[in-house]
Write a protein that holds these residues in place. Structure first.
Motif: not given
Length: 232
Positions: A51, A64, A154, A186-187
């Protein structure tokens, strides 16, 4: 008997080699991760998950990225890879990329696509964090972009964003993320709406005739009348 035993050892070794999973494993909020894939330690890993969020919203750079081994079986999903960029304001963009790769390291899809010149289309643009309210402005789009409104967070629910603007997001990705609360990596994409960009109306104003042109035309008419009087 010894030959059978040796053959069995080779079979077990071959299976362990095949079953070993290698992924890029990295978490870095400041710099790019290495492309090297390393073996996942432990058991139960089926996929590699990656991610990335690269943002310049608000004039500040936020990065990130997280690559890791995962127990998720992403082969069950119809689409396990998304990557797109949203242009909000001048020099303010949000690039998102996430993918899940079963049994092997993922390909690098973290690079943003290049832009190909502004067009005569536009979208509403704004962004906000942890709220859906934002002050909209108009953004002129690059070639091949469409209007999007994306609300995502998230999976742990710690932070989320709402963003509108011009995006290179593909039609297939729009269809995949159209389902509410779709999780990719992760989203969680709570809501994704894609629309064609609006064509900017072209206005044409006819400039008034200049005083000089009018004066020249009047003098020409007066001169013609005077000449006819002299002849007759």
């Amino acid at each position: 008997m010894k030959g059978i035993l040796i053959a069995g050892v080779f079979v077990v070794f071959a299976i362990s080699v095949i079953d070993s999973l290698k992924c890029r494993q990295c978490y870095s909020p400041t710099e790019s991760c290495s492309d090297e894939a390393t073996e996942c330690k432990g058991e139960g890993f089926l996929s590699c998950v990656e991610s990335l969020v690269n943002s310049t919203l608000g004039g500040s750079h936020y990065l990130y990225q997280n690559s890791s081994c995962s127990a998720n079986n992403c082969a069950k999903n119809s689409n396990t890879q998304v990557a797109f960029t949203v242009h909000v304001f001048d020099n303010q963009t949000l690039h998102f990329s996430s993918q899940c790769c079963q049994g092997e390291a993922c390909n690098d899809t973290n690079h943003e696509t290049g832009t190909q010149g502004l067009t005569n289309t536009q979208c509403s643009a704004c962004y906000s964090y942890n709220t859906t309210d934002c002050q909209e402005k108009t953004r002129q789009c690059f070639q091949g972009e469409r209007c999007v409104h994306i609300i995502a967070e998230f999976v742990n629910g710690k932070s989320g964003t709402s963003v509108k603007g011009c995006s290179d997001i593909s039609e297939s990705t729009c269809e995949t993320l159209a389902l509410e609360n779709r999780t990719i990596g992760e989203f969680v994409f709570q809501s994704v709406k894609c629309e064609n960009a609006t064509v900017i109306p072209v206005t044409t104003n006819t400039p008034p005739a200049s005083t000089g042109v009018k004066a020249s035309f009047t003098s020409s008419v007066f001169g013609s009348l005077l000449l006819l009087k002299l002849l007759f």
